[in-house]
Write an enzyme that holds these catalytic residues in place. Structure first.
Site, PDB file in Angstrom:
ATOM      1  CE  LYS A  22      -1.896  -1.063   3.889  1.00 14.11           C
ATOM      2  NZ  LYS A  22      -1.177  -2.345   4.106  1.00 14.11           N
ATOM      3  CG  ASP A  42       0.919   4.575   9.388  1.00 14.53           C
ATOM      4  OD1 ASP A  42       0.825   5.783   9.073  1.00 14.53           O
ATOM      5  OD2 ASP A  42       1.853   3.858   8.998  1.00 14.53           O
ATOM      6  NE  ARG A 142       5.333  -9.435   0.199  1.00 17.29           N
ATOM      7  CZ  ARG A 142       4.758  -8.785  -0.809  1.00 17.29           C
ATOM      8  NH1 ARG A 142       4.095  -7.647  -0.554  1.00 17.29           N
ATOM      9  NH2 ARG A 142       4.817  -9.251  -2.043  1.00 17.29           N
ATOM     10  CE1 TYR A 148       3.656  -2.989  11.269  1.00 15.83           C
ATOM     11  CE2 TYR A 148       5.026  -4.933  11.575  1.00 15.83           C
ATOM     12  CZ  TYR A 148       4.190  -4.167  10.782  1.00 15.83           C
ATOM     13  OH  TYR A 148       3.904  -4.580   9.510  1.00 15.83           O
TER      14      TYR A 148
END
Length: 216
Positions: A22, A42, A142, A148
């Protein structure tokens, strides 16, 4: 009202599975189109201690893979504000320069995020909609290379990330406005540009074209 401004914009929604491509597509479009404004979903996560969050079942970890973990109303307001003339985007390229693809009298907005097309107020204003998908094994592979904040804990992918993705994907598959894109293909940009050319006269900018302004 947005209808008073919408004829000046082409809005492209890019959504789908984690690590599906994306952001790569959104950045490619930002580098090719003009004038263009990009929004990243995000950026709208609620703080970790927000009461909006819910815990993953069986895990001491917030579920960041559901719509309620994000301030979607705030994202929508920022997009509408930009449409009306107040730039709230996270990245932009405003000048029409030689080599950029343009549509006369129009600007572009790219809206990117894993569930942006599951939020109807945003999906409804998009002219083009794309949803990336991956097989489970490819997605796991992936994501293992991504970092994160907060980091994934053991079990989070299988108990939250993947099940929530399947739920949202099922919603999207019932929406005939959305094009499903295999996240392993390497021609997503060309797919979007081809669709843009069918939607409006897309041309390379000529230096004689006047520079744009946000529309008020």
């Amino acid at each position: 009202m947005i209808k008073d401004h919408s004829d000046k914009w082409i809005i492209i929604g890019v959504s789908g599975v984690t690590c599906g491509g994306k952001t790569t597509l959104a950045n490619q479009l930002k580098d090719r189109l003009a004038p263009v404004y990009v929004f990243h979903q995000d950026k709208y996560f609620y703080p970790d201690d927000s009461p909006h969050h819910v815990k993953c079942k069986g895990l001491e970890h917030n579920n960041y893979d559901i719509l309620t973990s994000l301030d979607m109303d705030g994202m929508y307001r920022d997009i509408i504000a930009t449409i009306k003339g107040e730039d709230k985007s996270h990245a932009s390229f405003k000048q029409r320069e030689e080599g950029r693809l343009v549509v006369e009298d129009k600007s572009f907005i790219i809206v990117e995020g894993f569930t942006v097309l599951n939020y109807e107020p945003i999906s409804s204003i998009c002219n083009l909609r794309y949803y990336f998908v991956l097989e489970y094994e490819e997605c796991v592979s992936r994501r293992s290379y991504r970092l994160y904040d907060p980091p994934d804990i053991d079990g989070y992918f299988d108990q939250c990330v993947w099940p929530e993705h399947l739920k949202y994907k099922a919603e999207i598959e019932r929406d005939k406005r959305v094009s499903i894109v295999d996240g392993t293909r390497h021609d997503a940009l060309q797919l979007v540009l081809s669709d843009l050319r069918r939607l409006a006269p897309l041309t390379h900018h000529s230096p004689t074209t006047a520079p744009p302004q946000l529309h008020h």
